[in-house]
Design a protein around this motif. Sequence first.
Motif, PDB file in Angstrom:
ATOM      1  N   ASP A  41       0.835  -1.198   0.000  1.00 15.18           N
ATOM      2  CA  ASP A  41       0.000   0.000   0.000  1.00 15.18           C
ATOM      3  C   ASP A  41       0.872   1.250   0.000  1.00 15.18           C
ATOM      4  O   ASP A  41       1.542   1.545   0.989  1.00 15.18           O
ATOM      5  CB  ASP A  41      -0.910  -0.040   1.227  1.00 15.18           C
ATOM      6  CG  ASP A  41      -2.063   0.920   1.137  1.00 15.18           C
ATOM      7  OD1 ASP A  41      -2.031   1.821   0.274  1.00 15.18           O
ATOM      8  OD2 ASP A  41      -3.008   0.777   1.929  1.00 15.18           O
ATOM      9  N   ILE A  83      -0.656  -0.850  -4.602  1.00 12.95           N
ATOM     10  CA  ILE A  83      -1.871  -0.049  -4.490  1.00 12.95           C
ATOM     11  C   ILE A  83      -1.490   1.387  -4.131  1.00 12.95           C
ATOM     12  O   ILE A  83      -0.703   1.626  -3.215  1.00 12.95           O
ATOM     13  CB  ILE A  83      -2.804  -0.623  -3.391  1.00 12.95           C
ATOM     14  CG1 ILE A  83      -3.172  -2.066  -3.685  1.00 12.95           C
ATOM     15  CG2 ILE A  83      -4.034   0.249  -3.214  1.00 12.95           C
ATOM     16  CD1 ILE A  83      -3.992  -2.264  -4.925  1.00 12.95           C
ATOM     17  N   GLU A  90       0.983   4.079  -8.972  1.00 15.18           N
ATOM     18  CA  GLU A  90       1.229   2.633  -8.970  1.00 15.18           C
ATOM     19  C   GLU A  90       2.218   2.253 -10.070  1.00 15.18           C
ATOM     20  O   GLU A  90       3.137   1.464  -9.837  1.00 15.18           O
ATOM     21  CB  GLU A  90      -0.074   1.871  -9.197  1.00 15.18           C
ATOM     22  CG  GLU A  90      -1.058   1.968  -8.066  1.00 15.18           C
ATOM     23  CD  GLU A  90      -2.403   1.354  -8.422  1.00 15.18           C
ATOM     24  OE1 GLU A  90      -3.216   1.219  -7.495  1.00 15.18           O
ATOM     25  OE2 GLU A  90      -2.657   1.012  -9.593  1.00 15.18           O
ATOM     26  N   MET A 112      -6.901   3.090  -6.201  1.00 14.53           N
ATOM     27  CA  MET A 112      -7.977   2.959  -5.211  1.00 14.53           C
ATOM     28  C   MET A 112      -9.135   3.897  -5.517  1.00 14.53           C
ATOM     29  O   MET A 112     -10.273   3.593  -5.182  1.00 14.53           O
ATOM     30  CB  MET A 112      -7.459   3.217  -3.794  1.00 14.53           C
ATOM     31  CG  MET A 112      -6.778   2.025  -3.170  1.00 14.53           C
ATOM     32  SD  MET A 112      -7.770   0.517  -3.120  1.00 14.53           S
ATOM     33  CE  MET A 112      -8.920   0.891  -1.823  1.00 14.53           C
TER      34      MET A 112
END
Length: 172
Positions: A41, A83, A90, A112
């Motif tokens: 993330d 992500i 990304e 996202m």
Amino acid sequence: MNAFGEHNCSDETSSNQIICPDEFALCLIKIEECNKNQIFDFRSAEDRKALPLPKSTPMTMDDLFSKEPNKKLKILHRDNIFIANDEITERRMAILATKLGYNRIKILKGGMDGFKKEILDYKPLENPQTILEKDRNQFRLYAQQIIPEILKKYKPSDNTKSDKPKRVLGGC
């Protein structure tokens, strides 16, 4: 879409694969049983707190050069899903990781923000015409209901301790 009417999310032009929001939603729904994917993330701490991803590893660009993520990114037989809030971030992280020698990197189509728009904030089609549209409609409505419950289950508590190692004083 191919000749059979199947939706194909892979990007043929880059060495990194793209997974579509539907595939990522299925990954989140099956997070308990599936050990095939690792989620990295790259969002800010506030975004991670607002919408936590189960079993994800928070990272920054600088973390790609450190030792700990190096171990996680090189685990065999696991796909690394990067992500971020948008697909451009990304892609940048995936390109950097590829240049550093990591492989099996996937990115989420639309980031996202696209995932929220296509899955979490999905507006069902009024009159689906094809079987694909009906199936996609049914899956997205199901995912829209179950994913928020899964994310609540993995929401971090406010009283988390710092992961920084403590300084040891003294000696022999």
